[in-house]
Design a protein around this motif. Structure first.
Motif, PDB file in Angstrom:
ATOM      1  N   PRO A   1       0.815  -1.218   0.000  1.00 30.41           N
ATOM      2  CA  PRO A   1       0.000   0.000   0.000  1.00 30.41           C
ATOM      3  C   PRO A   1       0.843   1.261   0.000  1.00 30.41           C
ATOM      4  O   PRO A   1       2.078   1.196   0.118  1.00 30.41           O
ATOM      5  CB  PRO A   1      -0.808  -0.133   1.297  1.00 30.41           C
ATOM      6  CG  PRO A   1       0.033  -0.981   2.192  1.00 30.41           C
ATOM      7  CD  PRO A   1       0.718  -1.961   1.274  1.00 30.41           C
TER       8      PRO A   1
ATOM      9  N   ASN B   1      -4.985   5.040   5.509  1.00 29.91           N
ATOM     10  CA  ASN B   1      -4.418   3.911   4.775  1.00 29.91           C
ATOM     11  C   ASN B   1      -3.520   4.364   3.632  1.00 29.91           C
ATOM     12  O   ASN B   1      -2.995   3.534   2.896  1.00 29.91           O
ATOM     13  CB  ASN B   1      -5.526   2.993   4.249  1.00 29.91           C
ATOM     14  CG  ASN B   1      -6.520   3.716   3.372  1.00 29.91           C
ATOM     15  OD1 ASN B   1      -6.192   4.732   2.754  1.00 29.91           O
ATOM     16  ND2 ASN B   1      -7.743   3.217   3.310  1.00 29.91           N
TER      17      ASN B   1
ATOM     18  N   TYR C   1      -4.208   6.682   1.052  1.00 30.37           N
ATOM     19  CA  TYR C   1      -4.786   7.286  -0.151  1.00 30.37           C
ATOM     20  C   TYR C   1      -5.185   8.747   0.068  1.00 30.37           C
ATOM     21  O   TYR C   1      -5.791   9.366  -0.806  1.00 30.37           O
ATOM     22  CB  TYR C   1      -5.959   6.445  -0.656  1.00 30.37           C
ATOM     23  CG  TYR C   1      -5.495   5.118  -1.192  1.00 30.37           C
ATOM     24  CD1 TYR C   1      -4.906   5.029  -2.447  1.00 30.37           C
ATOM     25  CD2 TYR C   1      -5.588   3.966  -0.428  1.00 30.37           C
ATOM     26  CE1 TYR C   1      -4.440   3.816  -2.935  1.00 30.37           C
ATOM     27  CE2 TYR C   1      -5.122   2.753  -0.909  1.00 30.37           C
ATOM     28  CZ  TYR C   1      -4.555   2.681  -2.164  1.00 30.37           C
ATOM     29  OH  TYR C   1      -4.086   1.477  -2.641  1.00 30.37           O
TER      30      TYR C   1
ATOM     31  N   TRP D   1       0.371   1.527   8.473  1.00 29.98           N
ATOM     32  CA  TRP D   1       0.989   0.233   8.185  1.00 29.98           C
ATOM     33  C   TRP D   1       2.219  -0.032   9.042  1.00 29.98           C
ATOM     34  O   TRP D   1       2.661  -1.183   9.129  1.00 29.98           O
ATOM     35  CB  TRP D   1       1.358   0.169   6.707  1.00 29.98           C
ATOM     36  CG  TRP D   1       0.236   0.597   5.807  1.00 29.98           C
ATOM     37  CD1 TRP D   1       0.139   1.760   5.093  1.00 29.98           C
ATOM     38  CD2 TRP D   1      -0.979  -0.122   5.536  1.00 29.98           C
ATOM     39  NE1 TRP D   1      -1.039   1.806   4.404  1.00 29.98           N
ATOM     40  CE2 TRP D   1      -1.755   0.671   4.655  1.00 29.98           C
ATOM     41  CE3 TRP D   1      -1.486  -1.354   5.956  1.00 29.98           C
ATOM     42  CZ2 TRP D   1      -3.005   0.262   4.183  1.00 29.98           C
ATOM     43  CZ3 TRP D   1      -2.734  -1.763   5.483  1.00 29.98           C
ATOM     44  CH2 TRP D   1      -3.468  -0.967   4.611  1.00 29.98           C
TER      45      TRP D   1
ATOM     46  N   ASP E   1       2.521   1.422  -3.994  1.00 33.18           N
ATOM     47  CA  ASP E   1       1.374   2.183  -4.475  1.00 33.18           C
ATOM     48  C   ASP E   1       1.700   3.673  -4.410  1.00 33.18           C
ATOM     49  O   ASP E   1       2.032   4.207  -3.342  1.00 33.18           O
ATOM     50  CB  ASP E   1       0.155   1.870  -3.602  1.00 33.18           C
ATOM     51  CG  ASP E   1      -1.161   2.068  -4.326  1.00 33.18           C
ATOM     52  OD1 ASP E   1      -1.301   3.095  -5.011  1.00 33.18           O
ATOM     53  OD2 ASP E   1      -2.047   1.210  -4.198  1.00 33.18           O
TER      54      ASP E   1
ATOM     55  N   HIS F   1      -8.809  -3.983  -3.483  1.00 32.20           N
ATOM     56  CA  HIS F   1      -9.312  -3.359  -2.259  1.00 32.20           C
ATOM     57  C   HIS F   1     -10.573  -2.546  -2.512  1.00 32.20           C
ATOM     58  O   HIS F   1     -11.432  -2.446  -1.624  1.00 32.20           O
ATOM     59  CB  HIS F   1      -8.230  -2.483  -1.631  1.00 32.20           C
ATOM     60  CG  HIS F   1      -7.685  -1.425  -2.534  1.00 32.20           C
ATOM     61  ND1 HIS F   1      -7.028  -1.710  -3.713  1.00 32.20           N
ATOM     62  CD2 HIS F   1      -7.690  -0.068  -2.448  1.00 32.20           C
ATOM     63  CE1 HIS F   1      -6.662  -0.587  -4.298  1.00 32.20           C
ATOM     64  NE2 HIS F   1      -7.050   0.432  -3.557  1.00 32.20           N
TER      65      HIS F   1
END
Length: 575
Positions: A69, A81, A83, A104, A127, A309
């Protein structure tokens, strides 16, 4: 409407159809694990530690890469998370937005996780969220802490004119602008473009990354994407874009024309077909799988998937998901397995079998062998050949006779275990039975093998500067550069590069490596006359954490705390 049929044998009447536009792939094209999902947490440990602990298991199952991620600090700190990105230079190492760690884990845990995946021969794709930024206080101002915790001292601060509409109108090469995700970065601003590329280069070097998943590529200029992916340490590395569109021609345009082939695309067009197949309860027309999706016209650009996801949360496949995995893991394209399907939804055994088939047998171009409303059959023509067939009829098995490329009198084994062995006839045809709501994968009998591991070292760079997350070579104290988790018996090499502006003959930098107990294991002193990149080396006798520390001495006022770049090369344990 599709109707159910009783089991019946059929013989192919039409000649085999070669999927002529499909490109041949290598014998082992690889399998990607999406290593996270929305709101993923790991009980008692960080998510980075969780992924690192699974690296050996994933490699032994046949995975070749892991998509992790977003790694930079989000607007809600440990609750984000990733984004909703905030600070491009905070990988879980600055105390801001309510936490040091990201959702994370910490930078240290992230570097260890990547090193353990590389030790198990896995590539790591990170990501990247380059469309927007979040976390300003409502005034479009983004300021970050520096390495000493001072507010506003961090690198790549941003203001109103670094975003649209403040900078100017949106770039014409943006497929679909959407500012609802956050402050819309102005990639057409030289300041923004230059700093995004520099931040990507820094992150790639800090972690030793092999590729990228690009989030929401519709939202920003594809000309910038090409420049970004060709910059610095990112040049030549794998990339795949999230272009959320079910039109395969649009996906092909973005990958092949807009980015000039620099990035693959997730095959949302194929995923739409697979969702319809699985969720239709046997009423899907299986002939639609012929040339389906981007993989059907340009498999070299297609990263195929069953779930991710977003789809798991918003438009999940609710039935017969194994049929979809059977398709992507026996077909062309670069297949992706979703973490939740593998670990949370009980599909590990099924997927492991299909990964083995993908890596050991499935290769080459595709020849269509049968298609009707219930059954689609096709042959991969590389290597030992693979004859695969899927039957979505939930109540009836199907028996078909098809031409093959195996030759006459060859015993074929179904490597899924769903059907029995068969022998091709004198014309090379095979009569196979596909159970109801199931699939088969035939090839020559006797194929065996497991997955070996090539153990890779990592080269992870610690950059020390006041406006970053690691302190420069301070002239008042010995400061910690960072820790690495190294395997015993494998050498540690640390090459130091440093700013010698205004140095005198007595100016120097002292570098220290401490062992797992905190005792000094190795040291080196660097002067103006020392060659840049001169390395400190040490071979550990114990597996564990090793700590680098640094200090400068007799520095001039014009360069009191020199910046440096410490490139550490080491091997993490596999387990």
């Amino acid at each position: 409407m599709k109707t159910k049929r009783m089991a019946k044998a059929f013989t192919v009447l039409a000649p085999a159809v070669l999927l002529g536009s499909l490109l041949a792939q290598p014998a082992s094209a690889g399998v990607l694990m999406q290593g996270f999902y929305w709101d993923a947490t790991a009980s008692g440990t960080s998510w980075w530690n969780n992924l690192g602990s699974k690296a050996n298991e994933l490699k032994n199952a046949g995975f070749t890469a892991v998509w992790i991620p977003p790694v930079i600090k989000g607007a809600s700190g440990g609750y984000s998370n990733g984004y909703d990105p905030f600070d491009d230079y905070d990988l879980g190492s600055k105390d801001q937005m309510g936490s040091v760690a990201t959702h994370w884990g910490t930078r240290e845990e992230l570097q260890k996780s990547v090193a353990m995946m590389r030790s198990n021969g896995l590539d790591v794709y990170v990501d990247i969220v380059n469309n927007h930024r979040n976390g300003d206080s409502g005034n479009w101002i983004f300021s970050y802490k520096d390495a000493y915790g001072n507010a506003g001292g961090g690198r790549f601060g941003k203001g109103q004119y670094d975003f649209h509409p403040g900078y100017n109108a949106q770039d014409a090469n943006v497929p679909n602008d959407d500012s609802s995700f956050g402050r819309d970065l102005a990639h057409d601003s030289p300041y923004v473009a230059s700093n995004l590329k520099s931040a990507g280069d820094w992150m790639t070097k800090a972690l030793d990354i092999q590729g990228y998943r690009l989030d929401y590529v519709k939202g920003y200029s594809y000309t910038f994407i090409k420049d970004y992916l060709n910059y610095g340490a990112m040049a030549g590395k794998f990339a795949v874009g999230e272009y959320y569109d079910s039109n395969r021609d649009t996906l092909n345009w973005w990958s092949s024309t807009a980015t000039g082939g620099r990035a693959s695309a997730f095959d949302f067009s194929l995923r739409e077909e697979l969702k319809n197949m699985c969720n239709s309860g046997g009423y899907y027309d299986m002939s639609r799988l012929d040339h389906a999706g981007l993989a059907g016209i340009n498999p070299g650009a297609a990263v195929t998937f069953v779930e991710n996801h977003d789809t798991d949360r918003d438009s999940a496949i609710t039935k017969n998901k194994a049929l979809a995995y059977a398709y992507i893991l026996t077909s062309e394209g670069y297949p992706t397995v979703f973490y939740k399907d593998y670990y949370n939804y009980g599909m590990k055994t099924t997927i492991d079998n299909l990964i083995w088939i993908h890596e050991k047998i499935a290769s080459g171009s595709t020849t269509q062998r049968w298609k009707d409303s219930d059954v689609f059959a096709y042959e991969r023509t590389g290597g030992n050949h693979l004859l695969a067939a899927i039957n979505d009829n939930g109540s009836s098995s199907r028996t078909i006779t098809v031409a093959t490329g195996f030759g006459a009198g060859v015993t074929l084994h179904d490597y899924t275990g769903h059907s029995g062995d068969v022998v091709t006839n004198s014309s090379g045809q095979a009569t196979i039975t596909i159970p109801a709501n199931s699939y088969v994968a035939y090839s020559k009998s006797g194929i065996t093998g497991t997955f070996g591991t090539t153990q890779y070292a990592v080269t992870q760079e610690f950059a020390g500067a006041q406006d970053l997350d690691i302190k420069p070579a301070d002239n008042t104290q010995l400061v910690q550069v960072g820790r690495i988790y190294a395997q015993s018996g494998k050498p540690i090499t640390a090459a130091l590069y440093y700013d010698t502006a205004s140095w005198t003959a007595s100016t120097n930098i002292y570098l220290e490596l401490d062992n797992t107990t905190g005792a000094v294991a190795a040291t080196k002193t660097y002067y103006n006359t020392t060659a840049q990149g001169t390395a400190l080396t040490y071979t550990p006798t114990t597996t564990g954490w090793y700590t680098f520390k640094i200090r400068s001495y007799s520095t001039p006022s014009a360069n009191a705390k020199p910046n440096y770049w410490l490139k550490t090369t080491y091997t993490a344990p596999q387990q």
